[in-house]
Design a protein around this motif. Structure first.
Motif, PDB file in Angstrom:
ATOM      1  N   GLU A  10       0.824  -1.213   0.000  1.00 13.50           N
ATOM      2  CA  GLU A  10       0.000   0.000   0.000  1.00 13.50           C
ATOM      3  C   GLU A  10       0.858   1.264   0.000  1.00 13.50           C
ATOM      4  O   GLU A  10       0.531   2.242  -0.676  1.00 13.50           O
ATOM      5  CB  GLU A  10      -0.967  -0.001   1.183  1.00 13.50           C
ATOM      6  CG  GLU A  10      -1.962  -1.142   1.179  1.00 13.50           C
ATOM      7  CD  GLU A  10      -2.898  -1.170  -0.013  1.00 13.50           C
ATOM      8  OE1 GLU A  10      -2.942  -0.210  -0.809  1.00 13.50           O
ATOM      9  OE2 GLU A  10      -3.601  -2.180  -0.177  1.00 13.50           O
ATOM     10  N   TYR A  39       0.911   4.126  -2.854  1.00 11.97           N
ATOM     11  CA  TYR A  39       0.763   5.556  -2.593  1.00 11.97           C
ATOM     12  C   TYR A  39       1.916   6.340  -3.232  1.00 11.97           C
ATOM     13  O   TYR A  39       1.701   7.388  -3.848  1.00 11.97           O
ATOM     14  CB  TYR A  39       0.709   5.869  -1.092  1.00 11.97           C
ATOM     15  CG  TYR A  39       0.811   7.353  -0.862  1.00 11.97           C
ATOM     16  CD1 TYR A  39      -0.267   8.189  -1.154  1.00 11.97           C
ATOM     17  CD2 TYR A  39       1.992   7.938  -0.440  1.00 11.97           C
ATOM     18  CE1 TYR A  39      -0.158   9.563  -1.008  1.00 11.97           C
ATOM     19  CE2 TYR A  39       2.109   9.310  -0.294  1.00 11.97           C
ATOM     20  CZ  TYR A  39       1.031  10.111  -0.584  1.00 11.97           C
ATOM     21  OH  TYR A  39       1.147  11.472  -0.468  1.00 11.97           O
ATOM     22  N   ASP A  68       1.111   6.475  -6.984  1.00  7.44           N
ATOM     23  CA  ASP A  68      -0.092   7.206  -7.396  1.00  7.44           C
ATOM     24  C   ASP A  68      -0.296   8.530  -6.673  1.00  7.44           C
ATOM     25  O   ASP A  68      -0.971   9.412  -7.188  1.00  7.44           O
ATOM     26  CB  ASP A  68      -1.337   6.338  -7.184  1.00  7.44           C
ATOM     27  CG  ASP A  68      -1.288   5.046  -7.976  1.00  7.44           C
ATOM     28  OD1 ASP A  68      -0.548   4.994  -8.977  1.00  7.44           O
ATOM     29  OD2 ASP A  68      -1.982   4.098  -7.583  1.00  7.44           O
ATOM     30  N   ASN A  88      -2.264   9.430  -4.158  1.00  4.49           N
ATOM     31  CA  ASN A  88      -3.649   9.865  -3.982  1.00  4.49           C
ATOM     32  C   ASN A  88      -4.181   9.450  -2.607  1.00  4.49           C
ATOM     33  O   ASN A  88      -3.652   8.572  -1.948  1.00  4.49           O
ATOM     34  CB  ASN A  88      -4.547   9.379  -5.123  1.00  4.49           C
ATOM     35  CG  ASN A  88      -4.768   7.888  -5.110  1.00  4.49           C
ATOM     36  OD1 ASN A  88      -5.108   7.306  -4.087  1.00  4.49           O
ATOM     37  ND2 ASN A  88      -4.577   7.256  -6.249  1.00  4.49           N
ATOM     38  N   GLU A 141      -6.881   7.919  -1.762  1.00  4.82           N
ATOM     39  CA  GLU A 141      -7.414   6.549  -1.686  1.00  4.82           C
ATOM     40  C   GLU A 141      -6.355   5.589  -1.138  1.00  4.82           C
ATOM     41  O   GLU A 141      -6.659   4.732  -0.311  1.00  4.82           O
ATOM     42  CB  GLU A 141      -7.871   6.070  -3.071  1.00  4.82           C
ATOM     43  CG  GLU A 141      -9.076   6.790  -3.608  1.00  4.82           C
ATOM     44  CD  GLU A 141     -10.364   6.294  -2.988  1.00  4.82           C
ATOM     45  OE1 GLU A 141     -10.473   5.093  -2.685  1.00  4.82           O
ATOM     46  OE2 GLU A 141     -11.261   7.133  -2.797  1.00  4.82           O
ATOM     47  N   GLU A 142      -5.140   5.740  -1.601  1.00  7.11           N
ATOM     48  CA  GLU A 142      -4.058   4.867  -1.130  1.00  7.11           C
ATOM     49  C   GLU A 142      -3.730   5.152   0.334  1.00  7.11           C
ATOM     50  O   GLU A 142      -3.400   4.234   1.090  1.00  7.11           O
ATOM     51  CB  GLU A 142      -2.811   5.024  -2.003  1.00  7.11           C
ATOM     52  CG  GLU A 142      -3.008   4.623  -3.458  1.00  7.11           C
ATOM     53  CD  GLU A 142      -3.477   3.187  -3.666  1.00  7.11           C
ATOM     54  OE1 GLU A 142      -3.290   2.330  -2.770  1.00  7.11           O
ATOM     55  OE2 GLU A 142      -4.048   2.915  -4.741  1.00  7.11           O
ATOM     56  N   ALA A 193      -5.913   5.993   2.559  1.00  2.00           N
ATOM     57  CA  ALA A 193      -6.978   5.300   3.300  1.00  2.00           C
ATOM     58  C   ALA A 193      -6.666   3.811   3.412  1.00  2.00           C
ATOM     59  O   ALA A 193      -6.910   3.187   4.458  1.00  2.00           O
ATOM     60  CB  ALA A 193      -8.320   5.526   2.620  1.00  2.00           C
ATOM     61  N   ASP A 194      -6.116   3.222   2.358  1.00  2.00           N
ATOM     62  CA  ASP A 194      -5.730   1.811   2.401  1.00  2.00           C
ATOM     63  C   ASP A 194      -4.616   1.587   3.427  1.00  2.00           C
ATOM     64  O   ASP A 194      -4.629   0.603   4.171  1.00  2.00           O
ATOM     65  CB  ASP A 194      -5.269   1.332   1.019  1.00  2.00           C
ATOM     66  CG  ASP A 194      -6.404   1.221   0.018  1.00  2.00           C
ATOM     67  OD1 ASP A 194      -7.582   1.170   0.443  1.00  2.00           O
ATOM     68  OD2 ASP A 194      -6.125   1.173  -1.196  1.00  2.00           O
ATOM     69  N   GLU A 230      -6.112   1.556   6.863  1.00  2.08           N
ATOM     70  CA  GLU A 230      -6.813   0.302   7.160  1.00  2.08           C
ATOM     71  C   GLU A 230      -5.829  -0.772   7.608  1.00  2.08           C
ATOM     72  O   GLU A 230      -6.080  -1.509   8.565  1.00  2.08           O
ATOM     73  CB  GLU A 230      -7.599  -0.166   5.934  1.00  2.08           C
ATOM     74  CG  GLU A 230      -8.587  -1.251   6.235  1.00  2.08           C
ATOM     75  CD  GLU A 230      -9.679  -0.822   7.193  1.00  2.08           C
ATOM     76  OE1 GLU A 230     -10.077  -1.663   8.027  1.00  2.08           O
ATOM     77  OE2 GLU A 230     -10.130   0.333   7.127  1.00  2.08           O
TER      78      GLU A 230
END
Length: 103
Positions: free
Chosen positions: A44, A48, A51, A53, A55-56, A58-59, A62
């Motif tokens: 992950e 990140y 990319d 972003n 979204e990464e 947030a991953d 998690e």
């Protein structure tokens, strides 16, 4: 048939089945789960860095929450530890880059 051999989120098998495909996997033991979480964190973070972003990010969160749970800490406890460190040592708002310290 693609082979993945990686830790996935809990609802991924259901999502795969909804597309008419059949997933195959197993439930990991504790030690293997911890190892796969560390691998997932690296994956992950790499995604990140590629990319860049949210979204990464947030991953990554998690996976961090899952790792905290492995260590016996809840999400709330992890966030409390973060807050304590923020109060004691600050964050990164000022963008300070330490080059050296003279004795």
């Amino acid at each position: 048939m693609p082979t993945y051999n990686k830790l996935i989120r809990d609802l991924i098998p259901v999502i795969i089945e909804q597309t008419g495909r059949t997933p195959s996997g197993r439930i990991l033991g504790e030690e293997e789960f911890q190892q796969e979480l560390r691998i997932k964190l690296q994956e992950e973070v790499h995604e990140y860095l590629e990319d860049q972003n949210v979204e990464e990010l947030a991953d990554i969160m998690e996976v961090l929450f899952a790792l905290a749970k492995v260590h016996g800490a809840s999400e709330e406890q992890l966030l409390q530890i973060r807050q304590k460190k923020l109060e004691e040592r600050g964050g990164f708002e000022k963008r300070i880059f330490l080059e050296n310290v003279t004795e």
